[in-house]
Design an enzyme around this catalytic site. Sequence first.
Site, PDB file in Angstrom:
ATOM      1  N   GLY A 128       5.758  -2.064   3.900  1.00 33.26           N
ATOM      2  CA  GLY A 128       5.330  -2.562   5.203  1.00 33.26           C
ATOM      3  C   GLY A 128       5.874  -3.962   5.478  1.00 33.26           C
ATOM      4  N   ASP A 129       5.320  -4.615   6.495  1.00 34.73           N
ATOM      5  CA  ASP A 129       5.896  -5.910   6.906  1.00 34.73           C
ATOM      6  C   ASP A 129       5.753  -6.996   5.844  1.00 34.73           C
ATOM      7  OD1 ASP A 129       3.175  -5.972   7.399  1.00 34.73           O
ATOM      8  OD2 ASP A 129       3.367  -7.312   9.125  1.00 34.73           O
ATOM      9  N   MET A 188      -9.058   2.569   7.694  1.00 33.05           N
ATOM     10  CA  MET A 188      -8.150   1.482   7.300  1.00 33.05           C
ATOM     11  C   MET A 188      -7.205   1.131   8.453  1.00 33.05           C
ATOM     12  SD  MET A 188      -6.952   2.056   3.402  1.00 33.05           S
ATOM     13  CE  MET A 188      -7.910   1.396   2.049  1.00 33.05           C
ATOM     14  N   ARG A 197      13.469  10.400  -2.791  1.00 34.60           N
ATOM     15  CA  ARG A 197      14.313  11.587  -3.019  1.00 34.60           C
ATOM     16  C   ARG A 197      15.549  11.566  -2.104  1.00 34.60           C
ATOM     17  NH1 ARG A 197      14.359  16.479  -0.287  1.00 34.60           N
ATOM     18  NH2 ARG A 197      15.097  18.288  -1.487  1.00 34.60           N
ATOM     19  N   ASP A 200       1.887  -0.379  11.515  1.00 34.19           N
ATOM     20  CA  ASP A 200       1.842  -1.699  12.178  1.00 34.19           C
ATOM     21  C   ASP A 200       3.181  -2.431  12.093  1.00 34.19           C
ATOM     22  OD1 ASP A 200       1.759  -2.067   9.460  1.00 34.19           O
ATOM     23  OD2 ASP A 200       0.183  -3.591   9.492  1.00 34.19           O
ATOM     24  N   ARG A 251       1.256  -4.976  -4.961  1.00 33.84           N
ATOM     25  CA  ARG A 251       1.531  -6.193  -4.187  1.00 33.84           C
ATOM     26  C   ARG A 251       2.020  -7.225  -5.195  1.00 33.84           C
ATOM     27  NH1 ARG A 251      -0.567  -4.259   0.376  1.00 33.84           N
ATOM     28  NH2 ARG A 251      -2.445  -2.992   0.179  1.00 33.84           N
ATOM     29  N   THR A 307       3.994   2.821   5.463  1.00 35.89           N
ATOM     30  CA  THR A 307       2.603   2.341   5.409  1.00 35.89           C
ATOM     31  C   THR A 307       1.754   3.226   6.318  1.00 35.89           C
ATOM     32  OG1 THR A 307       1.069   0.595   6.126  1.00 35.89           O
ATOM     33  CG2 THR A 307       3.243   0.544   7.121  1.00 35.89           C
ATOM     34  N   ILE A 308       0.527   3.484   5.888  1.00 35.92           N
ATOM     35  CA  ILE A 308      -0.351   4.309   6.730  1.00 35.92           C
ATOM     36  C   ILE A 308      -0.780   3.546   7.984  1.00 35.92           C
ATOM     37  CG2 ILE A 308      -1.249   5.685   4.809  1.00 35.92           C
ATOM     38  CD1 ILE A 308      -3.919   3.985   5.160  1.00 35.92           C
ATOM     39  N   ASP A 309      -0.587   2.225   7.989  1.00 35.98           N
ATOM     40  CA  ASP A 309      -1.113   1.399   9.093  1.00 35.98           C
ATOM     41  C   ASP A 309      -0.312   1.535  10.389  1.00 35.98           C
ATOM     42  OD1 ASP A 309      -2.881   0.487   7.197  1.00 35.98           O
ATOM     43  OD2 ASP A 309      -1.765  -1.354   6.779  1.00 35.98           O
ATOM     44  N   ARG A 331      -5.621  -2.331   8.168  1.00 29.66           N
ATOM     45  CA  ARG A 331      -5.476  -3.783   8.015  1.00 29.66           C
ATOM     46  C   ARG A 331      -5.873  -4.462   9.321  1.00 29.66           C
ATOM     47  NH1 ARG A 331      -3.362  -6.607   3.796  1.00 29.66           N
ATOM     48  NH2 ARG A 331      -2.537  -4.758   2.846  1.00 29.66           N
ATOM     49  N   GLY A 387       0.837  -1.205   0.000  1.00 25.25           N
ATOM     50  CA  GLY A 387       0.000   0.000   0.000  1.00 25.25           C
ATOM     51  C   GLY A 387       0.869   1.252   0.000  1.00 25.25           C
ATOM     52  N   ARG A 410     -18.672  15.032  11.624  1.00 20.74           N
ATOM     53  CA  ARG A 410     -19.197  15.533  12.903  1.00 20.74           C
ATOM     54  C   ARG A 410     -20.150  16.710  12.656  1.00 20.74           C
ATOM     55  NH1 ARG A 410     -19.822  13.759  18.013  1.00 20.74           N
ATOM     56  NH2 ARG A 410     -17.623  13.303  18.320  1.00 20.74           N
ATOM     57  N   GLY A 456     -12.370  13.206  18.649  1.00 22.87           N
ATOM     58  CA  GLY A 456     -13.326  13.225  19.757  1.00 22.87           C
ATOM     59  C   GLY A 456     -14.447  12.203  19.591  1.00 22.87           C
TER      60      GLY A 456
HETATM   61  O1  F6P Z   1      -1.579  -1.495   4.113  1.00 24.16           O
HETATM   62  C1  F6P Z   1      -2.193  -0.350   3.659  1.00 24.16           C
HETATM   63  C2  F6P Z   1      -3.646  -0.577   3.380  1.00 24.16           C
HETATM   64  O2  F6P Z   1      -4.196   0.644   2.934  1.00 24.16           O
HETATM   65  C3  F6P Z   1      -4.461  -1.147   4.541  1.00 24.16           C
HETATM   66  O3  F6P Z   1      -4.815  -0.182   5.478  1.00 24.16           O
HETATM   67  C4  F6P Z   1      -5.623  -1.748   3.821  1.00 24.16           C
HETATM   68  O4  F6P Z   1      -6.191  -2.815   4.562  1.00 24.16           O
HETATM   69  C5  F6P Z   1      -5.014  -2.246   2.547  1.00 24.16           C
HETATM   70  O5  F6P Z   1      -3.808  -1.516   2.347  1.00 24.16           O
HETATM   71  C6  F6P Z   1      -5.881  -2.087   1.319  1.00 24.16           C
HETATM   72  O6  F6P Z   1      -5.241  -2.687   0.263  1.00 24.16           O
HETATM   73  P1  F6P Z   1      -5.667  -2.514  -1.271  1.00 24.16           P
HETATM   74  O7  F6P Z   1      -5.243  -1.149  -1.699  1.00 24.16           O
HETATM   75  O8  F6P Z   1      -4.926  -3.589  -1.954  1.00 24.16           O
HETATM   76  O9  F6P Z   1      -7.157  -2.655  -1.290  1.00 24.16           O
END
Ligand code: F6P
Length: 331
Positions: free
Chosen positions: A105-106, A173, A24, A133, A75, A129-131, A175, A14, A158, A189
Amino acid sequence: MGNIKRLAVLTSGGDAPGMNACIRAVLLTANACNIDVIGFKHGFNGLLEQEFQTLHPHHVDNIIQRGGTILKSARCPAMEQPDGPVKAAAILDQLNIDALIVIGGDGSFRGTMAISKHYRGQLIGVPGTIDNDVDGTDTTIGFATAIDTALDAIDKIRDTADAFERIFLVELMGRHSGYLSLAAGIAGGAEQIICPEFGKLDADNLNTIITPIKHAQLLKGKTSYLIVVAEHSYPGGVTALAEALTMAIGIECRACILGHIQRGGSPVGADRILATKLGAFAVEQLLQGANLVMAGEVDGEARLYPLAKTGERAKAIDPFLVRWQQQIGSF
Ligand code: F6P
């Protein structure tokens, strides 16, 4: 001291805001050390397909502020098959690549580890990764921006929730991690946050969600009420959960899925700085001979962490905020 003349970089999995800033930093640092850099396109797919380009400083002009990745990302299921890593290592050798930097990511780091069994060069990961994790770094590149992106949407929801005095469920999101949901939920909040770290949600018994809603209605009357829900928390997602709650409490609940919006946008300053620091650190550490490690940041300091351990255990979310949210969420 590693003798690196030519290194490669790719972005995988992702995409995350700040990946460009990292590319860069890699290129500028490497060039300053007289190292050539090639960029593989589309993650490991570009490595397997030999889709690459030599990167020059002009390629990274004016990209620090751009979301996405100029190298594209993807991926790569082929890397999970026995042949993929073998082929990847052979191509790296064939192209005289002394070291590979993988920004991802991992899952991407698992692919990197698999290559190591067949490759003579050095491998290093940079967490993007935005996660958030990935174990071994306090934050990953993209996380800070994703919080603000989610927050921007939550604040807008809100407004309308407040105007209509409605209950909203907002799916974020992450994961299998609640990092993003906890951070954006706290900052927005939210009255409730549902994420894996708070224990498994019992789909047949929604009382843990319903009781606090009823409590709030008793206390405050009809009012806006936001529930931030981490993806994969409930079968069918927030749409199904909103329907189930509507049925159970007799008050209409609305669902909103933020989805891939959370991955886009211009990286915030913190992500640009982190990405620059970690990209530069990765190159410098490769020159010192680093191999099979991730370039992360802990307590403000750039640190190396064994690549093999980055996905070993679920990275714990802030226990203080978890306790606090659970405390206020039950009223
Ligand atoms: O790992 C980043 C992420 O955006 C997760 O938060 C999410 O579950 C996944 O990738 C979504 O993957 P895709 O873009 O393949 O649907």
